[in-house]
Design an enzyme around this catalytic site. Structure first.
Site, PDB file in Angstrom:
ATOM      1  N   ASP A  93       0.797  -1.229   0.000  1.00 56.30           N
ATOM      2  CA  ASP A  93       0.000   0.000   0.000  1.00 56.30           C
ATOM      3  C   ASP A  93       0.825   1.271   0.000  1.00 56.30           C
ATOM      4  O   ASP A  93       0.432   2.285  -0.559  1.00 56.30           O
ATOM      5  CB  ASP A  93      -0.951   0.021   1.202  1.00 56.30           C
ATOM      6  CG  ASP A  93      -0.211   0.216   2.517  1.00 56.30           C
ATOM      7  OD1 ASP A  93       0.750  -0.538   2.786  1.00 56.30           O
ATOM      8  OD2 ASP A  93      -0.573   1.131   3.281  1.00 56.30           O
ATOM      9  N   ASP A  96       5.600   0.268   3.287  1.00 54.65           N
ATOM     10  CA  ASP A  96       5.784  -0.953   4.059  1.00 54.65           C
ATOM     11  C   ASP A  96       5.609  -2.161   3.152  1.00 54.65           C
ATOM     12  O   ASP A  96       5.480  -2.041   1.940  1.00 54.65           O
ATOM     13  CB  ASP A  96       4.779  -0.993   5.209  1.00 54.65           C
ATOM     14  CG  ASP A  96       3.370  -0.726   4.695  1.00 54.65           C
ATOM     15  OD1 ASP A  96       2.867  -1.551   3.907  1.00 54.65           O
ATOM     16  OD2 ASP A  96       2.785   0.308   5.050  1.00 54.65           O
ATOM     17  N   TYR A 245      -5.967   0.828   9.024  1.00 58.44           N
ATOM     18  CA  TYR A 245      -7.038   1.182   8.099  1.00 58.44           C
ATOM     19  C   TYR A 245      -8.387   0.873   8.741  1.00 58.44           C
ATOM     20  O   TYR A 245      -9.157   0.041   8.255  1.00 58.44           O
ATOM     21  CB  TYR A 245      -6.875   0.441   6.765  1.00 58.44           C
ATOM     22  CG  TYR A 245      -5.720   0.968   5.939  1.00 58.44           C
ATOM     23  CD1 TYR A 245      -5.838   2.152   5.221  1.00 58.44           C
ATOM     24  CD2 TYR A 245      -4.500   0.300   5.913  1.00 58.44           C
ATOM     25  CE1 TYR A 245      -4.779   2.648   4.477  1.00 58.44           C
ATOM     26  CE2 TYR A 245      -3.433   0.783   5.177  1.00 58.44           C
ATOM     27  CZ  TYR A 245      -3.579   1.959   4.464  1.00 58.44           C
ATOM     28  OH  TYR A 245      -2.527   2.451   3.743  1.00 58.44           O
ATOM     29  N   GLU A 494       5.725   9.761   3.308  1.00 56.73           N
ATOM     30  CA  GLU A 494       5.305   8.455   2.811  1.00 56.73           C
ATOM     31  C   GLU A 494       4.296   8.631   1.684  1.00 56.73           C
ATOM     32  O   GLU A 494       3.382   9.446   1.765  1.00 56.73           O
ATOM     33  CB  GLU A 494       4.688   7.618   3.933  1.00 56.73           C
ATOM     34  CG  GLU A 494       4.409   6.182   3.514  1.00 56.73           C
ATOM     35  CD  GLU A 494       3.985   5.298   4.666  1.00 56.73           C
ATOM     36  OE1 GLU A 494       4.142   4.067   4.556  1.00 56.73           O
ATOM     37  OE2 GLU A 494       3.503   5.830   5.689  1.00 56.73           O
TER      38      GLU A 494
END
Length: 648
Positions: A93, A96, A245, A494
């Site tokens: 995603d 990571d 999430y 990120e």
């Protein structure tokens, strides 16, 4: 991670647009498109190319021979084996090495929508093949993750063990446990979003690969039925996802979102019936939220439903409900422009829409795409967005101009003159928070980099990443346009797949310039910005005059009064009482109240992800009943409004 497959069978350049509209295919010449991009000060074509290239850096599984991001190698080749299922492939995603199902499915949905709206423009830019390949990499995995009608694997790996290590995906030693949904462990958000992704992608492949499109559609229908029949929050079943999430908006939006995409993909009336009959119960016409992303899909549902109305002209049997959906779509558009009343979106001093400190850019790219696509559909119908509180009409040209301003901000037209897309422009982030990019490539140095060695030797290293994460759109600056290019500043540096998925669509739109919308010459010109600009074009759908926003007033009434005042240390304080009354004939559930300009303490409501909510013991408000809360501040009354609710 920000919370916030295969290649065979895809005919490059072949995309089907069977979405019940008459398309006017006007493909601009390379010179004309380049001229428009240059006039705007940005090379949208180059940014489009990079935005799609980024997805190749996020691939998990066995990489194909066409892989262009050369510093990556195969990874996650045993995913699913311990569970007796093949879960090799898909996307990581963000920075990571976890495969989270909900953001991955949303990424595929938005990549597909981008291609469906602006595939011709991607063809002109020479990027359609890459975009379709990126979609198929995602859908191939989603097909694997759905081995039975009522089983869906929603995650591989877990954030906690992954975050304990800083490792290249090629070296992973962290947990690769797979987590699944089934009737005993439901997850309507994840199953619904995956159904939406499959349905939208089926349209992409309808002409070029009809067999594959049919496969996707079959999975989509099964997943929608699973999501609807076995209702439940996915993060109650896959609890390891909750920290990363969590579902804050519930699953009502995903059920409506899936139904809308299934209607778009099949034309079957039962899905439109579902969208209409559940508009109140699932919050489709009750939510007035001004952000759109992997968690909250209501604005996307509302824009899709508005497009149905615009294309049909009168809406047929569901005309009234579709008009209510359109009213909410208009409010979203107007809120982005700052003309949504109390619901208007904040902006930074430099003009970027701002919602939160962690990966705010996700909401910038998603809003830009929705505005661009909605503008083209409005223009084709000769319509405009109707703003509340005497805000007037927002012309398609205004929506598109604002969308462009947000993209330009990302690409470097901001107070820092910094591009927030890695690899684009002269100044861009060099220390993106990304495991694979920040550690020497396994191809350059195959020596194993352990869990902790990654942190000691690479994470804390001051200097540019050894591998260029080309095209990655990072989280971006704070509310004052400040940005720190530091690897440990994950809130800002990120990047995520769902930042780029809607961005690729709007970049294709902007690269095409005048007439570059989905409807060719009927689309609004990219360079237009004046609200007084006439919308020219022929053969538009004739719609009745738009209703004022007040015609479908909220059934929730809000009244606030100052009930006491006193002076203390030279300041005059006021106690305000707010009464919220349900004026409908149904029971209100999941009521969310927005409050701004609040400078004191509040009692009787709790702060939630998107607004304020009443205590859990007051979970519903029957017809005619009221609930109250109070606040104290040395200022005029706060702005209080309804953000969302469901009527049952």
């Amino acid at each position: 991670m920000a919370r916030g497959g295969g290649r065979g069978g895809v005919a490059r350049g072949a995309v089907d647009y069977s979405m019940a509209v008459v398309l006017v295919g006007i493909v601009l010449s390379l010179a004309a498109a380049t001229q428009v991009a240059s006039a705007a000060g940005h090379d949208y074509r180059q940014a489009l190319s990079k935005s799609i290239l980024y997805f190749e850096a996020q691939r998990s599984g066995r990489l194909p021979g066409s892989q262009r991001v050369s510093w990556r190698a195969d990874s996650g080749l045993l995913d699913g084996k311990a569970n007796g299922v093949d879960l090799v492939g898909g996307y990581y995603d963000a920075g990571d090495n976890v495969k989270f199902g909900l953001p991955m499915a949303f990424t595929v949905t938005m990549m597909s929508w981008s291609v469906l709206e602006y595939g011709n423009q991607m063809t002109t830019a020479g990027e359609l093949g890459h975009a379709v390949e990126a979609i198929k990499w995602g859908t191939d995995y989603l097909v694997k993750a759905h081995p039975e009608p009522n089983v869906l694997y929603g995650e591989v790996g877990d954030g906690d063990s992954d975050h304990d290590c800083w490792m290249r995906p090629e070296d992973m030693t962290t947990s690769r446990q797979a987590y699944r949904l089934d009737p005993q462990n439901p997850g309507s958000e994840l199953a619904g979003e995956t159904a939406a992704a499959m349905a939208a992608a089926s349209l992409v492949f309808r002409s070029s690969n009809p067999g594959y499109a049919n496969t996707l559609l079959q999975h989509s229908k099964q997943l929608f039925d699973f999501a609807d029949k076995y209702r439940g929050r996915y993060d109650s079943s896959i609890t390891v996802s909750r920290k990363y999430y969590a579902s804050s908006s519930g699953y009502g939006d995903e059920l409506l979102w899936a139904a809308a995409w299934l209607h778009e993909a099949t034309g079957e009336s039962r899905y439109l019936d579902y969208l209409a009959t559940n508009a109140d119960a699932l919050g489709g016409t009750g939510w007035s939220i001004n952000q759109f992303g992997w968690d909250v899909k209501y604005p996307g549902v509302q824009v899709l439903a508005a497009m149905f109305l615009l294309r049909r002209g009168n809406g047929g049997a569901h005309a009234d409900v579709l008009r209510r959906y359109k009213q909410k779509a208009d409010l979203f558009a107007c809120s982005c422009l700052g003309r949504g009343g109390a619901n208007s979106v904040r902006r930074t001093p430099g003009g970027m829409v701002y919602h939160q400190s962690w990966n705010n850019v996700q909401f910038v790219t998603s809003a830009a795409f929705l505005l661009a696509a909605y503008a083209d559909h409005l223009a084709a119908a000769g319509q405009a967005a109707q703003c509340p509180d005497n805000g007037g009409s927002a012309q398609p040209s205004e929506l598109l101009a604002f969308a462009r301003s947000q993209v330009d901000y990302i690409l470097g037209s901001n107070p820092r003159a910094t591009s927030y897309m890695v690899g684009y422009g002269a100044t861009y982030p060099r220390q993106a928070h990304h495991r694979g990019a920040s550690i020497v490539s396994v191809k350059a140095n195959p020596s194993f980099v352990s869990c902790q060695a990654g942190y000691s030797s690479w994470y804390h290293r001051r200097g540019a990443n050894p591998n260029l994460l080309d095209g990655a759109t990072v989280g971006g600056p704070d509310e004052y346009d400040n940005f720190a290019d530091e690897r440990d500043n994950y809130e800002q540096t990120e990047a995520t797949t769902y930042n780029n998925a809607p961005l690729m669509g709007v970049l294709a739109r902007l690269a095409a310039g005048h007439g570059g919308g989905r409807f060719g010459h009927d689309s609004v010109a990219v360079e237009e910005a004046s609200s007084s600009t006439a919308i020219n074009g022929a053969n538009r759908t004739s719609l009745p005059s738009p209703s004022p926003a007040s015609e479908h007033a909220s059934p929730i009434e809000i009244e606030q009064n100052a009930t006491a005042s006193w002076t203390e240390r030279g300041k005059t304080y006021h106690r305000y009482a707010v009464t919220v009354t349900n004026r409908s004939l149904k029971t209100v559930h999941e009521l969310h109240v927005g409050i701004s300009k609040l400078y004191g303490q509040v009692w009787g409501v709790d702060k939630a992800r998107y607004a304020y909510v009443f205590p859990s013991w007051l979970s519903s408000l029957p017809a005619g009943k009221s609930a109250s809360f109070v606040y104290v501040q040395a200022a005029p009354p706060a702005d209080v409004w309804v953000t969302g609710y469901k009527l049952l």
